[in-house]
Design a protein around this motif. Structure first.
Motif, mmCIF file in Angstrom:
data_model
loop_
_atom_site.group_PDB
_atom_site.id
_atom_site.type_symbol
_atom_site.label_atom_id
_atom_site.label_comp_id
_atom_site.label_asym_id
_atom_site.label_seq_id
_atom_site.Cartn_x
_atom_site.Cartn_y
_atom_site.Cartn_z
ATOM 1 N N ASP A 13 8.263 -19.317 -6.419
ATOM 2 C CA ASP A 13 7.680 -20.028 -5.397
ATOM 3 C C ASP A 13 7.974 -19.716 -3.879
ATOM 4 O OD1 ASP A 13 6.339 -21.335 -7.399
ATOM 5 O OD2 ASP A 13 7.249 -23.157 -7.427
ATOM 6 N N CYS A 14 8.880 -18.731 -3.709
ATOM 7 C CA CYS A 14 9.132 -18.222 -2.348
ATOM 8 C C CYS A 14 8.526 -16.855 -2.140
ATOM 9 C CB CYS A 14 10.884 -18.055 -2.666
ATOM 10 S SG CYS A 14 11.798 -19.494 -3.053
ATOM 11 N N ALA A 15 8.012 -16.744 -0.947
ATOM 12 C CA ALA A 15 7.241 -15.680 -0.467
ATOM 13 C C ALA A 15 8.127 -14.405 -0.362
ATOM 14 C CB ALA A 15 6.456 -15.923 0.861
ATOM 15 N N GLY A 16 7.586 -13.492 -0.910
ATOM 16 C CA GLY A 16 8.375 -11.999 -0.769
ATOM 17 C C GLY A 16 8.038 -11.494 0.594
ATOM 18 N N LEU A 17 8.706 -10.495 0.967
ATOM 19 C CA LEU A 17 8.606 -9.739 2.308
ATOM 20 C C LEU A 17 8.647 -8.344 1.981
ATOM 21 C CD1 LEU A 17 10.953 -11.845 4.685
ATOM 22 C CD2 LEU A 17 8.453 -11.755 4.687
ATOM 23 N N THR A 18 7.622 -7.553 2.518
ATOM 24 C CA THR A 18 7.820 -6.068 2.239
ATOM 25 C C THR A 18 7.879 -5.670 3.895
ATOM 26 O OG1 THR A 18 6.706 -6.072 0.320
ATOM 27 C CG2 THR A 18 6.713 -3.909 1.339
ATOM 28 N N PHE A 19 8.440 -4.557 4.100
ATOM 29 C CA PHE A 19 8.815 -3.821 5.251
ATOM 30 C C PHE A 19 8.457 -2.587 5.141
ATOM 31 C CE2 PHE A 19 11.728 -7.332 5.289
ATOM 32 C CZ PHE A 19 11.825 -8.057 6.370
ATOM 33 N N VAL A 20 7.090 -2.552 5.870
ATOM 34 C CA VAL A 20 6.588 -0.927 5.709
ATOM 35 C C VAL A 20 6.928 -0.272 7.245
ATOM 36 C CG1 VAL A 20 4.372 0.348 5.272
ATOM 37 C CG2 VAL A 20 4.819 -1.825 4.286
ATOM 38 N N PHE A 21 7.436 0.881 7.227
ATOM 39 C CA PHE A 21 7.861 1.581 8.343
ATOM 40 C C PHE A 21 6.791 2.741 8.316
ATOM 41 C CE2 PHE A 21 11.600 -0.146 6.489
ATOM 42 C CZ PHE A 21 12.343 -0.761 7.513
ATOM 43 N N THR A 22 5.951 2.510 9.488
ATOM 44 C CA THR A 22 4.924 3.542 9.848
ATOM 45 C C THR A 22 5.043 4.637 10.788
ATOM 46 O OG1 THR A 22 3.926 2.076 11.516
ATOM 47 C CG2 THR A 22 3.403 1.434 9.442
ATOM 48 N N ALA A 23 4.281 5.590 10.692
ATOM 49 C CA ALA A 23 4.437 6.561 11.611
ATOM 50 C C ALA A 23 3.655 6.206 13.185
ATOM 51 C CB ALA A 23 3.765 7.700 11.221
ATOM 52 N N PHE A 24 3.339 5.024 13.312
ATOM 53 C CA PHE A 24 2.523 4.708 14.458
ATOM 54 C C PHE A 24 3.253 4.962 15.850
ATOM 55 C CE2 PHE A 24 1.638 0.668 17.207
ATOM 56 C CZ PHE A 24 0.229 1.081 17.658
ATOM 57 N N PRO A 25 4.541 4.669 16.123
ATOM 58 C CA PRO A 25 5.833 3.993 15.348
ATOM 59 C C PRO A 25 5.735 2.828 15.435
ATOM 60 C CG PRO A 25 6.615 4.623 17.350
ATOM 61 C CD PRO A 25 5.205 5.094 17.343
ATOM 62 N N GLY A 26 6.178 2.139 14.282
ATOM 63 C CA GLY A 26 6.117 0.462 14.119
ATOM 64 C C GLY A 26 6.509 0.198 12.680
ATOM 65 N N LEU A 27 6.173 -1.173 12.500
ATOM 66 C CA LEU A 27 6.642 -1.649 11.270
ATOM 67 C C LEU A 27 5.482 -2.472 10.932
ATOM 68 C CD1 LEU A 27 9.423 -2.584 9.668
ATOM 69 C CD2 LEU A 27 9.118 -4.434 10.684
ATOM 70 N N LEU A 28 5.246 -2.717 9.549
ATOM 71 C CA LEU A 28 4.340 -3.664 9.126
ATOM 72 C C LEU A 28 5.027 -4.718 8.178
ATOM 73 C CD1 LEU A 28 0.983 -4.150 9.084
ATOM 74 C CD2 LEU A 28 1.000 -2.927 6.903
ATOM 75 N N LEU A 29 4.699 -5.791 8.521
ATOM 76 C CA LEU A 29 5.303 -6.908 7.604
ATOM 77 C C LEU A 29 4.431 -7.532 6.652
ATOM 78 C CD1 LEU A 29 7.960 -8.628 6.892
ATOM 79 C CD2 LEU A 29 7.114 -10.368 8.609
ATOM 80 N N HIS A 30 4.648 -7.352 5.418
ATOM 81 C CA HIS A 30 3.729 -7.924 4.586
ATOM 82 C C HIS A 30 4.413 -9.078 3.708
ATOM 83 C CE1 HIS A 30 0.760 -8.351 1.362
ATOM 84 N NE2 HIS A 30 1.633 -8.549 0.395
ATOM 85 N N ALA A 31 3.760 -10.367 4.059
ATOM 86 C CA ALA A 31 4.473 -11.419 3.853
ATOM 87 C C ALA A 31 3.550 -12.346 2.520
ATOM 88 C CB ALA A 31 4.391 -12.604 5.002
ATOM 89 N N GLY A 32 4.345 -12.799 1.504
ATOM 90 C CA GLY A 32 3.427 -13.573 0.552
ATOM 91 C C GLY A 32 2.562 -12.506 0.018
ATOM 92 N N LEU A 33 1.424 -13.003 -0.483
ATOM 93 C CA LEU A 33 0.437 -12.229 -1.247
ATOM 94 C C LEU A 33 -0.720 -11.377 -0.393
ATOM 95 C CD1 LEU A 33 -0.122 -14.837 -4.223
ATOM 96 C CD2 LEU A 33 1.564 -12.686 -4.228
ATOM 97 N N LEU A 34 -1.181 -11.924 0.531
ATOM 98 C CA LEU A 34 -2.150 -11.505 1.390
ATOM 99 C C LEU A 34 -2.084 -10.744 2.644
ATOM 100 C CD1 LEU A 34 -4.647 -14.155 -0.153
ATOM 101 C CD2 LEU A 34 -4.352 -11.877 -0.823
#
Length: 132
Positions: A13-34
């Motif tokens: 019941d706790c949202a997961g976090l995914t840190f995606v390191f991109t070539a942008f350069p930058g970071l994409l944070l995926h939170a929860g499911l969507l």
């Protein structure tokens, strides 16, 4: 090629976090499911955002998710599916929604029952005990 690191507590019941390191350069944070949140939002020279500001905003977002101040939902609005999120930051601001068209149908279908069960939002991550 992007690289990703997923962080998730044991409680479902706790949202997961995914840190995606991109070539942008930058970071994409995926939170929860969507939801995906890019840092920086824009990389053009005209925006002139500083890395300190982006790092502060990323930290606030992560803190909001792990402290249970993040919720997602899938609702019908005007006959179409709408994917909503709400993040409450320490400064009191919150946001927003995104269009369900950008979410693959199978991912949306898998998320619906989980998010219905979490009608009051994702729970705060449990604190680690000293023995863990």
């Amino acid at each position: 090629m992007p690289r990703a690191v997923r962080v998730r507590p044991r409680e479902p019941d706790c949202a997961g976090l995914t840190f995606v390191f991109t070539a942008f350069p930058g970071l994409l944070l995926h939170a929860g499911l969507l939801h995906d949140f890019p840092y920086p939002l824009c990389g053009c020279d005209a925006c002139d955002t500083t890395w300190q500001r982006e790092a502060d905003e990323l930290e606030e977002h992560v803190f909001a998710v792990v402290s249970g101040n993040y919720r997602e939902s899938v609702e019908r609005r005007d006959g179409e599916a709408a994917v909503w999120y709400q993040v409450r930051y320490p400064n009191g601001s919150s946001g927003g929604f995104s269009n369900a068209i950008t979410v693959p149908a199978e991912r949306l279908a898998a998320a619906k029952p989980v998010l219905r069960r979490l009608s009051s939002g994702w729970r705060a991550w449990p604190r680690r005990t000293r023995t863990e």
